[in-house]
Design an enzyme around this catalytic site. Sequence first.
Site, mmCIF file in Angstrom:
data_model
loop_
_atom_site.group_PDB
_atom_site.id
_atom_site.type_symbol
_atom_site.label_atom_id
_atom_site.label_comp_id
_atom_site.label_asym_id
_atom_site.label_seq_id
_atom_site.Cartn_x
_atom_site.Cartn_y
_atom_site.Cartn_z
ATOM 1 C CG HIS A 17 5.338 -6.202 -4.130
ATOM 2 N ND1 HIS A 17 6.288 -6.508 -5.246
ATOM 3 C CD2 HIS A 17 6.227 -5.771 -3.093
ATOM 4 C CE1 HIS A 17 7.352 -6.241 -4.911
ATOM 5 N NE2 HIS A 17 7.407 -6.019 -3.509
ATOM 6 C CG HIS A 106 11.996 -4.651 6.834
ATOM 7 N ND1 HIS A 106 10.863 -3.767 6.502
ATOM 8 C CD2 HIS A 106 12.711 -4.728 5.563
ATOM 9 C CE1 HIS A 106 10.707 -3.503 5.076
ATOM 10 N NE2 HIS A 106 11.912 -3.848 4.842
ATOM 11 C CG ASP A 367 17.672 0.685 -3.757
ATOM 12 O OD1 ASP A 367 18.203 1.143 -4.607
ATOM 13 O OD2 ASP A 367 16.489 0.428 -3.706
#
Length: 408
Positions: A17, A106, A367
């Site tokens: 980002h 993650h 996704d």
Amino acid sequence: MSTFGNFFRVTTYGESHCRSVGCIVDGCPPGMELTEDDIQPQMTRRRPGQSSITTPRDEKDKVLIQSGTEFGITLGTPIGMMVLNQDQRPKDYGNATMDKFPRPSHADWTYLEKYGVKASSGGGRSSARETIGRVAAGAIAEKYLRLAYGVEIVAFTSSVGSLHLFPPTPEHPSPSTNPAFLTLLQSIDRQTVDSHLPVRCPDEAAAKAMVDYISDFRDRNDSIGGTVTCVIRHVPTGLGEPCFDKLEASLAHAMMSIPATKAFEIGSGFGGCEVPGSTHNDPFVSAADVAVPSGVAESGAARTNTPRPKLTTKSNFSGGIQGGISNGAPIYFRVGFKPAATIGQEQTTATYEGNEEGILAAKGRHDPCVVPRAVPIVEAMAALVIMDAVLAQQSRERARSLLPPLKR
């Protein structure tokens, strides 16, 4: 590290980002025509927002060449490329819950452990957004390989979850023994792969089943993994640097560096472990009757003074590589991708301090299956490996050519 390659060196930059992402490519040969039009098609294939089974993040991923070319010709100097992040939403990640709890499976926790600080949004460098630089660099490598040697690189979705394009059977524990699979490797092209969007599996019935399968996981705020198969055709012989930089080792390194990868197999792979050596060996045959691909004799072998190989193999369980060195047969391999770690379901986890358990339902756009968008990334990393190996071998062959001929 953020640099890949020895002779064709690629350094990527940027977080998920931040304002932009991109790369610097060092080692591209001078004198090659190159514009953004050569790079954009692969960028578009990789971009998010392609369909209902990919993340809805709307990025156009328009690439801009900033250096290393003049009047559309490579100068031999570093090529800088940039893509702006236009639809970044760091606010999706800036809430008390996500600041307090690491997302299960993650990279939030491991990045914090390694660096003592982490990007607060989108996974930072662990995000697939980082692969933009890889794809841009891979497009450059691929153009050189195509012009110089006629190399063709095509990847496709070969499985999603338990749905396989070529399911293993007792007769064919590996696709490498399946004539239909081997025929596909000889003829598959990107136009055919992309005609089966959004999943990129080159079979109409299998592709439809995979789309429905992924859609079900998406509707349940869940995710699913799968595999990508890649074939590299018309590779020059002699590529690879034994013992530690064997060509398959370099390919494995490249593929396992892609986000969300969990497995790599080349040639017959794990299925080949289930057949005897008498079946698995690849007999050598004369290559005299093997057709030269269109354009290769003129733009490749003739230009580099590289003679055609005298031998080829009758079968190809080896996947085009023997002893860590390319043998001229098609190189093919498969890469496994895990289910995307970030899902919308509530999951139990612990705080970063480990003193409290809680519930985390991740926000943001993700996704449900990363496999269809991974196809051009796999192709890009394959191109970077072959390009690096080609430049290494060209250097060796040039140095050898300056010596007096050996007396036989």
